[in-house]
Scaffold this motif. Structure first.
Motif, PDB file in Angstrom:
ATOM      1  N   PRO A  69      12.572   9.101 -16.797  1.00  0.00           N
ATOM      2  CA  PRO A  69      13.365   8.044 -16.600  1.00  0.00           C
ATOM      3  C   PRO A  69      14.194   8.448 -15.255  1.00  0.00           C
ATOM      4  O   PRO A  69      14.852   9.465 -15.291  1.00  0.00           O
ATOM      5  CB  PRO A  69      14.177   7.461 -17.553  1.00  0.00           C
ATOM      6  N   GLY A  70      14.326   7.523 -14.289  1.00  0.00           N
ATOM      7  CA  GLY A  70      15.535   7.663 -13.217  1.00  0.00           C
ATOM      8  C   GLY A  70      15.229   7.151 -12.072  1.00  0.00           C
ATOM      9  O   GLY A  70      14.147   6.231 -11.873  1.00  0.00           O
ATOM     10  N   LEU A  71      15.681   7.200 -10.951  1.00  0.00           N
ATOM     11  CA  LEU A  71      15.506   6.745  -9.587  1.00  0.00           C
ATOM     12  C   LEU A  71      15.088   7.894  -8.689  1.00  0.00           C
ATOM     13  O   LEU A  71      15.818   8.953  -8.791  1.00  0.00           O
ATOM     14  CB  LEU A  71      17.016   5.877  -9.230  1.00  0.00           C
ATOM     15  N   VAL A  72      14.324   7.504  -7.629  1.00  0.00           N
ATOM     16  CA  VAL A  72      13.938   8.253  -6.674  1.00  0.00           C
ATOM     17  C   VAL A  72      14.101   7.328  -5.374  1.00  0.00           C
ATOM     18  O   VAL A  72      13.549   6.447  -5.565  1.00  0.00           O
ATOM     19  CB  VAL A  72      12.633   8.804  -6.778  1.00  0.00           C
ATOM     20  N   GLN A  73      14.639   8.092  -4.367  1.00  0.00           N
ATOM     21  CA  GLN A  73      14.739   7.078  -3.001  1.00  0.00           C
ATOM     22  C   GLN A  73      13.966   7.832  -2.000  1.00  0.00           C
ATOM     23  O   GLN A  73      13.855   9.101  -2.144  1.00  0.00           O
ATOM     24  CB  GLN A  73      16.330   6.837  -2.751  1.00  0.00           C
ATOM     25  N   GLY A  74      13.645   7.076  -0.806  1.00  0.00           N
ATOM     26  CA  GLY A  74      12.991   7.696   0.148  1.00  0.00           C
ATOM     27  C   GLY A  74      12.953   6.515   1.153  1.00  0.00           C
ATOM     28  O   GLY A  74      13.619   5.488   1.355  1.00  0.00           O
ATOM     29  N   ALA A  75      12.164   6.588   2.279  1.00  0.00           N
ATOM     30  CA  ALA A  75      11.975   5.814   3.230  1.00  0.00           C
ATOM     31  C   ALA A  75      10.436   5.392   3.703  1.00  0.00           C
ATOM     32  O   ALA A  75       9.780   6.547   3.438  1.00  0.00           O
ATOM     33  CB  ALA A  75      12.474   6.118   4.392  1.00  0.00           C
ATOM     34  N   PHE A  76      10.060   4.208   3.815  1.00  0.00           N
ATOM     35  CA  PHE A  76       8.575   3.916   4.340  1.00  0.00           C
ATOM     36  C   PHE A  76       8.373   4.343   5.461  1.00  0.00           C
ATOM     37  O   PHE A  76       9.459   5.084   6.452  1.00  0.00           O
ATOM     38  CB  PHE A  76       8.449   2.384   4.224  1.00  0.00           C
ATOM     39  N   SER A  77       7.401   4.153   6.168  1.00  0.00           N
ATOM     40  CA  SER A  77       6.689   4.678   7.435  1.00  0.00           C
ATOM     41  C   SER A  77       7.502   4.032   8.679  1.00  0.00           C
ATOM     42  O   SER A  77       7.794   4.705   9.793  1.00  0.00           O
ATOM     43  CB  SER A  77       5.381   4.848   7.874  1.00  0.00           C
ATOM     44  N   ASP A  78       8.109   2.871   8.200  1.00  0.00           N
ATOM     45  CA  ASP A  78       8.843   2.026   9.518  1.00  0.00           C
ATOM     46  C   ASP A  78      10.256   2.399   9.449  1.00  0.00           C
ATOM     47  O   ASP A  78      10.994   1.625  10.038  1.00  0.00           O
ATOM     48  CB  ASP A  78       8.522   0.768   9.311  1.00  0.00           C
ATOM     49  N   GLY A  79      10.565   3.452   8.292  1.00  0.00           N
ATOM     50  CA  GLY A  79      12.178   3.767   8.319  1.00  0.00           C
ATOM     51  C   GLY A  79      12.809   2.844   7.192  1.00  0.00           C
ATOM     52  O   GLY A  79      13.969   2.965   7.057  1.00  0.00           O
ATOM     53  N   THR A 108      13.290   2.419  -3.265  1.00  0.00           N
ATOM     54  CA  THR A 108      13.549   3.128  -4.313  1.00  0.00           C
ATOM     55  C   THR A 108      12.803   3.101  -5.394  1.00  0.00           C
ATOM     56  O   THR A 108      12.011   1.973  -5.846  1.00  0.00           O
ATOM     57  CB  THR A 108      15.098   2.140  -4.779  1.00  0.00           C
ATOM     58  N   LEU A 109      12.387   3.825  -5.980  1.00  0.00           N
ATOM     59  CA  LEU A 109      11.463   4.177  -7.079  1.00  0.00           C
ATOM     60  C   LEU A 109      12.267   4.187  -8.420  1.00  0.00           C
ATOM     61  O   LEU A 109      13.059   5.212  -8.625  1.00  0.00           O
ATOM     62  CB  LEU A 109      10.539   5.345  -7.002  1.00  0.00           C
ATOM     63  N   SER A 110      12.030   3.266  -9.392  1.00  0.00           N
ATOM     64  CA  SER A 110      12.968   3.036 -10.558  1.00  0.00           C
ATOM     65  C   SER A 110      11.672   3.373 -11.485  1.00  0.00           C
ATOM     66  O   SER A 110      10.696   2.754 -11.639  1.00  0.00           O
ATOM     67  CB  SER A 110      13.288   1.732 -10.621  1.00  0.00           C
ATOM     68  N   ILE A 111      12.099   4.383 -12.683  1.00  0.00           N
ATOM     69  CA  ILE A 111      11.427   4.640 -13.670  1.00  0.00           C
ATOM     70  C   ILE A 111      11.911   4.390 -14.900  1.00  0.00           C
ATOM     71  O   ILE A 111      13.166   4.952 -15.230  1.00  0.00           O
ATOM     72  CB  ILE A 111      10.615   6.380 -13.683  1.00  0.00           C
ATOM     73  N   ALA A 112      11.499   3.624 -15.891  1.00  0.00           N
ATOM     74  CA  ALA A 112      12.117   3.387 -17.068  1.00  0.00           C
ATOM     75  C   ALA A 112      11.338   3.190 -18.379  1.00  0.00           C
ATOM     76  O   ALA A 112       9.968   2.973 -18.163  1.00  0.00           O
ATOM     77  CB  ALA A 112      12.796   1.957 -17.095  1.00  0.00           C
ATOM     78  N   ASP A 166       1.000  -0.981   0.009  1.00  0.00           N
ATOM     79  CA  ASP A 166       0.181  -0.039  -0.058  1.00  0.00           C
ATOM     80  C   ASP A 166       0.839   1.146   0.118  1.00  0.00           C
ATOM     81  O   ASP A 166       0.564   2.258  -0.742  1.00  0.00           O
ATOM     82  CB  ASP A 166      -1.050  -0.011   1.101  1.00  0.00           C
ATOM     83  N   GLU A 167       1.891   1.194   0.785  1.00  0.00           N
ATOM     84  CA  GLU A 167       2.793   2.560   1.023  1.00  0.00           C
ATOM     85  C   GLU A 167       3.440   2.494  -0.291  1.00  0.00           C
ATOM     86  O   GLU A 167       3.612   3.802  -0.890  1.00  0.00           O
ATOM     87  CB  GLU A 167       3.876   2.447   2.015  1.00  0.00           C
ATOM     88  N   ALA A 168       3.926   1.403  -1.048  1.00  0.00           N
ATOM     89  CA  ALA A 168       4.629   1.395  -2.590  1.00  0.00           C
ATOM     90  C   ALA A 168       3.825   1.938  -3.404  1.00  0.00           C
ATOM     91  O   ALA A 168       4.016   2.963  -4.113  1.00  0.00           O
ATOM     92  CB  ALA A 168       5.207   0.087  -2.638  1.00  0.00           C
ATOM     93  N   GLU A 169       2.332   1.723  -3.592  1.00  0.00           N
ATOM     94  CA  GLU A 169       1.555   2.475  -4.493  1.00  0.00           C
ATOM     95  C   GLU A 169       1.511   3.588  -4.079  1.00  0.00           C
ATOM     96  O   GLU A 169       1.361   4.578  -5.178  1.00  0.00           O
ATOM     97  CB  GLU A 169       0.350   1.574  -4.259  1.00  0.00           C
ATOM     98  N   GLY A 170       1.346   4.405  -3.013  1.00  0.00           N
ATOM     99  CA  GLY A 170       1.472   5.581  -2.277  1.00  0.00           C
ATOM    100  C   GLY A 170       2.515   6.363  -3.266  1.00  0.00           C
ATOM    101  O   GLY A 170       2.176   7.522  -3.543  1.00  0.00           O
ATOM    102  N   VAL A 171       3.693   5.828  -3.150  1.00  0.00           N
ATOM    103  CA  VAL A 171       4.697   6.286  -3.342  1.00  0.00           C
ATOM    104  C   VAL A 171       4.620   6.787  -4.938  1.00  0.00           C
ATOM    105  O   VAL A 171       4.992   7.809  -5.577  1.00  0.00           O
ATOM    106  CB  VAL A 171       6.000   5.561  -3.091  1.00  0.00           C
ATOM    107  N   VAL A 172       4.205   5.824  -5.671  1.00  0.00           N
ATOM    108  CA  VAL A 172       4.030   5.913  -7.167  1.00  0.00           C
ATOM    109  C   VAL A 172       2.956   6.848  -7.532  1.00  0.00           C
ATOM    110  O   VAL A 172       3.148   7.652  -8.381  1.00  0.00           O
ATOM    111  CB  VAL A 172       3.527   4.421  -7.792  1.00  0.00           C
ATOM    112  N   LEU A 173       1.577   6.950  -6.682  1.00  0.00           N
ATOM    113  CA  LEU A 173       0.788   7.687  -6.958  1.00  0.00           C
ATOM    114  C   LEU A 173       1.162   9.263  -6.604  1.00  0.00           C
ATOM    115  O   LEU A 173       0.982  10.108  -7.472  1.00  0.00           O
ATOM    116  CB  LEU A 173      -0.615   7.572  -6.113  1.00  0.00           C
ATOM    117  N   ARG A 174       2.045   9.246  -5.603  1.00  0.00           N
ATOM    118  CA  ARG A 174       2.636  11.023  -5.185  1.00  0.00           C
ATOM    119  C   ARG A 174       3.524  11.245  -6.289  1.00  0.00           C
ATOM    120  O   ARG A 174       3.441  12.523  -6.787  1.00  0.00           O
ATOM    121  CB  ARG A 174       3.270  10.828  -3.915  1.00  0.00           C
TER     122      ARG A 174
END
Length: 133
Positions: free
Chosen positions: A78-88, A92-96, A61-69
């Protein structure tokens, strides 16, 4: 008649008494204890599985939220985006763009979007059609 009288008068045999022996009671308690231990182990295993499934569901669910944001921020690139989930846990979001892989050049982009946890296998992946550039 004499045999019947002897049976009545003789001392009762132990096998004729009602009740359980100490050994029989101990065996019954042992069986009950073993069954209880197995039931507790099964319940513990099931509870652990439920916790793991729930954690996986929350991560998806959190991963889907990352994509929607990311989609709400504007057009995909294209590229990479990094962050952290609510549990720390890091994600990594990869777009190709899959057009070069598929050998397509005259069509709108087809974005492969994947979110992985800590560089492991993706926990969320989808394809998003783009608009003509």
């Amino acid at each position: 008649m004499r045999a019947r009288l002897l049976r009545i008068l003789r001392r009762p045999d132990r096998r004729d008494e009602d009740g359980f022996t100490t050994v029989e009671v101990l065996v019954a308690f042992g069986i009950a204890a073993a069954a209880t231990v197995m039931a507790v182990q099964i319940a513990g295993t099931a509870a652990g599985a439920v916790r793991r499934i729930e954690a996986s569901r929350v991560a998806a669910d959190e991963a889907e939220g990352v994509v929607l944001r990311r989609l709400a921020e504007g057009p995909l690139r294209p590229g990479l985006v990094q962050g952290a989930f609510s549990d720390g846990t890091p994600w990594t979001l990869s777009i190709a763009d899959l057009r070069p892989v598929l050998g397509l050049s005259r069509v709108p982009p087809l974005w492969q979007v994947r979110v992985s946890r800590g560089g492991a296998a993706p926990i969320y992946a989808t394809l998003i059609p783009g608009t003509r550039e």
